[in-house]
Design a protein around this motif. Structure first.
Motif, PDB file in Angstrom:
ATOM      1  N   LEU A 215      -1.259  84.155  11.020  1.00 22.16           N
ATOM      2  CA  LEU A 215      -0.173  84.043  11.994  1.00 22.16           C
ATOM      3  C   LEU A 215       1.185  84.357  11.389  1.00 22.16           C
ATOM      4  O   LEU A 215       2.190  84.440  12.106  1.00 22.16           O
ATOM      5  N   GLY A 216       1.233  84.500  10.061  1.00 20.64           N
ATOM      6  CA  GLY A 216       2.502  84.725   9.392  1.00 20.64           C
ATOM      7  C   GLY A 216       3.260  83.449   9.107  1.00 20.64           C
ATOM      8  O   GLY A 216       4.456  83.484   8.818  1.00 20.64           O
ATOM      9  N   LEU A 217       2.579  82.315   9.160  1.00 19.55           N
ATOM     10  CA  LEU A 217       3.202  81.010   8.944  1.00 19.55           C
ATOM     11  C   LEU A 217       2.390  80.224   7.922  1.00 19.55           C
ATOM     12  O   LEU A 217       1.199  80.459   7.748  1.00 19.55           O
TER      13      LEU A 217
ATOM     14  N   SER B  11       3.497  87.288   6.363  1.00 19.05           N
ATOM     15  CA  SER B  11       3.251  88.591   6.984  1.00 19.05           C
ATOM     16  C   SER B  11       2.073  88.449   7.938  1.00 19.05           C
ATOM     17  O   SER B  11       0.931  88.290   7.497  1.00 19.05           O
ATOM     18  N   PRO B  12       2.306  88.500   9.251  1.00 15.98           N
ATOM     19  CA  PRO B  12       1.208  88.318  10.204  1.00 15.98           C
ATOM     20  C   PRO B  12       0.165  89.423  10.053  1.00 15.98           C
ATOM     21  O   PRO B  12       0.493  90.588   9.802  1.00 15.98           O
ATOM     22  N   ALA B  13      -1.089  89.042  10.211  1.00 16.73           N
ATOM     23  CA  ALA B  13      -2.183  89.984   9.978  1.00 16.73           C
ATOM     24  C   ALA B  13      -2.573  90.767  11.221  1.00 16.73           C
ATOM     25  O   ALA B  13      -3.303  91.757  11.116  1.00 16.73           O
ATOM     26  N   PHE B  14      -2.104  90.348  12.398  1.00 13.05           N
ATOM     27  CA  PHE B  14      -2.518  90.980  13.646  1.00 13.05           C
ATOM     28  C   PHE B  14      -1.296  91.467  14.427  1.00 13.05           C
ATOM     29  O   PHE B  14      -0.199  90.900  14.318  1.00 13.05           O
ATOM     30  N   ALA B  15      -1.508  92.496  15.210  1.00 14.44           N
ATOM     31  CA  ALA B  15      -0.415  93.018  16.032  1.00 14.44           C
ATOM     32  C   ALA B  15      -0.017  92.025  17.119  1.00 14.44           C
ATOM     33  O   ALA B  15       1.138  92.003  17.568  1.00 14.44           O
TER      34      ALA B  15
END
Length: 378
Positions: free
Chosen positions: A143-145, A159-163
């Motif tokens: 999630l970038g968290l 850095s979030p892994a999904f668009a």
């Protein structure tokens, strides 16, 4: 006796122990200051990720032979980083305290893309799952968290892994994470908006997430300066630019603990919790010969058993003056053997002699007594 990472200088030859130079996730500003600044912390982290683990049994230390964390760190090829060993999970995020968030983004995305890859390494887990901790790391990082300071009301940003990701929170609130241009190559945050407003800090309050929020990332293939400002680093126990206030024990090797009748109690000042002194109600322990300083806290460590309803008085004096009460406690429980509990001294001052008067219970064991005073880092 005090935490100073310079004492924990490590040659990175054994992955199960090399987390110690960075084990201060709660106080990254302190850690950076002790290393000599944010750039020095970043350099130390760079060395950590650039030094290959060899899994050579010669470096196994007290384990007596190669252990699985060593071979796993060797095989994943991320320097000394062993994602299979949970005490290391905070390390990629410590670059945020160094003011270099793009390195957190790089390493976190590499972990997500390479170390959770099904049959290639560990059937989807790069080591022990341990009650869901490894899965939780994956979910947060994707999630970038990440809750870097466990128990503190904020999350750091990676850095979030999904668009696109949508999380339905308790109570009906929704967390939405969008990552424009996201791809295996575009792992670096170029910008971030939270609820439509530009956001440069590398952390976000829990309250903002919990009430429902939309995080709009723009990703790119090269590091950016996003989040690298002096005021963008996550919160810390030590304020930015301040020197840490370390504590050291005044009751060092020269100190002596003895009963009022003169019987020595070396177990109480030997820095060894496996040695204990048996005491009864009414025992008075004289503490002499300690280092000069102003104790701000005292600690007691229980012996081979728990203590219920502990009651004592810590007193001090200078010369032949009258004894003054520094700390008085009653109804204190030590719920397990060799448990160390700290107690704050309300009015610190310098004295030459100390004593601990045990009031109850009738019988107890103590393994250690400390008088902790601030130490200046040179």
């Amino acid at each position: 006796k005090h935490y100073d990472p310079r004492v924990w200088e490590h040659d990175y030859t054994e992955s199960n122990g090399c987390t110690f130079p960075f084990t201060a996730a709660h106080d990254g500003e302190d850690l950076a200051a002790l290393y000599g600044g944010r750039d020095k912390l970043a350099a130390k982290l760079d060395t950590f990720f650039a030094t290959p683990e060899t899994a050579d049994a010669a470096f196994a230390g007290s384990y007596g032979g190669t252990i699985h964390e060593m071979t796993e760190a060797r095989d994943v090829r991320m320097g000394m980083y062993a994602h299979s060993n949970q005490p290391a999970h905070h390390i990629p995020w410590m670059y945020l305290y160094a003011g270099q968030p793009w390195k957190t983004q790089q390493h976190v995305r590499e972990i997500l893309s390479r170390l959770y890859v099904g049959s290639e390494i560990g059937q989807g887990y790069p080591g022990d799952e341990d009650n869901g901790e490894t899965s939780a790391w994956y979910l947060f990082a994707s999630l970038g968290l990440y809750p870097l300071r466990m128990g503190a009301p904020e999350y750091v940003i990676g850095s979030p892994a999904f668009a696109h990701a949508r999380v339905e929170l308790q109570g009906g609130a929704v967390l939405t994470v969008n990552a424009e241009n996201n791809s295996p190559e575009n792992v670096y945050v170029q910008s971030l908006k939270i609820n439509g407003k530009p956001w440069t800090k590398t952390w976000v309050p829990h309250a903002l997430i919990a009430q429902g929020a939309t995080l709009d990332f723009v990703m790119g293939p090269q590091p950016s300066r996003w989040g690298s400002g002096a005021d963008d680093v996550p919160p810390s126990l030590t304020a930015a630019g301040q020197r840490p206030q370390l504590l050291h024990d005044l009751l060092g090797s020269s100190a002596r603990a003895a009963l009022a009748d003169g019987r020595a109690l070396p177990a109480l000042t030997d820095d060894d919790a496996t040695t204990v002194a048996a005491l009864g109600a009414g025992a008075t322990i004289d503490l002499t010969g300690g280092a000069d300083g102003v104790p701000a806290m005292d600690t007691l460590t229980s012996g081979d058993g728990a203590i219920r309803g502990g009651q004592w008085v810590l007193e001090a004096r200078s010369g032949n003056g009258r004894w003054r009460v520094l700390d008085q406690r009653e109804g204190e429980d030590f719920t397990s053997p060799r448990q160390t509990r700290p107690f704050r001294i309300a009015s610190p001052a310098r004295y030459g002699e100390y004593r601990l008067r045990v009031i109850g219970p009738g019988r107890l064991q103590l393994a250690e007594i400390e008088l902790l005073a601030p130490a200046t880092v040179q």
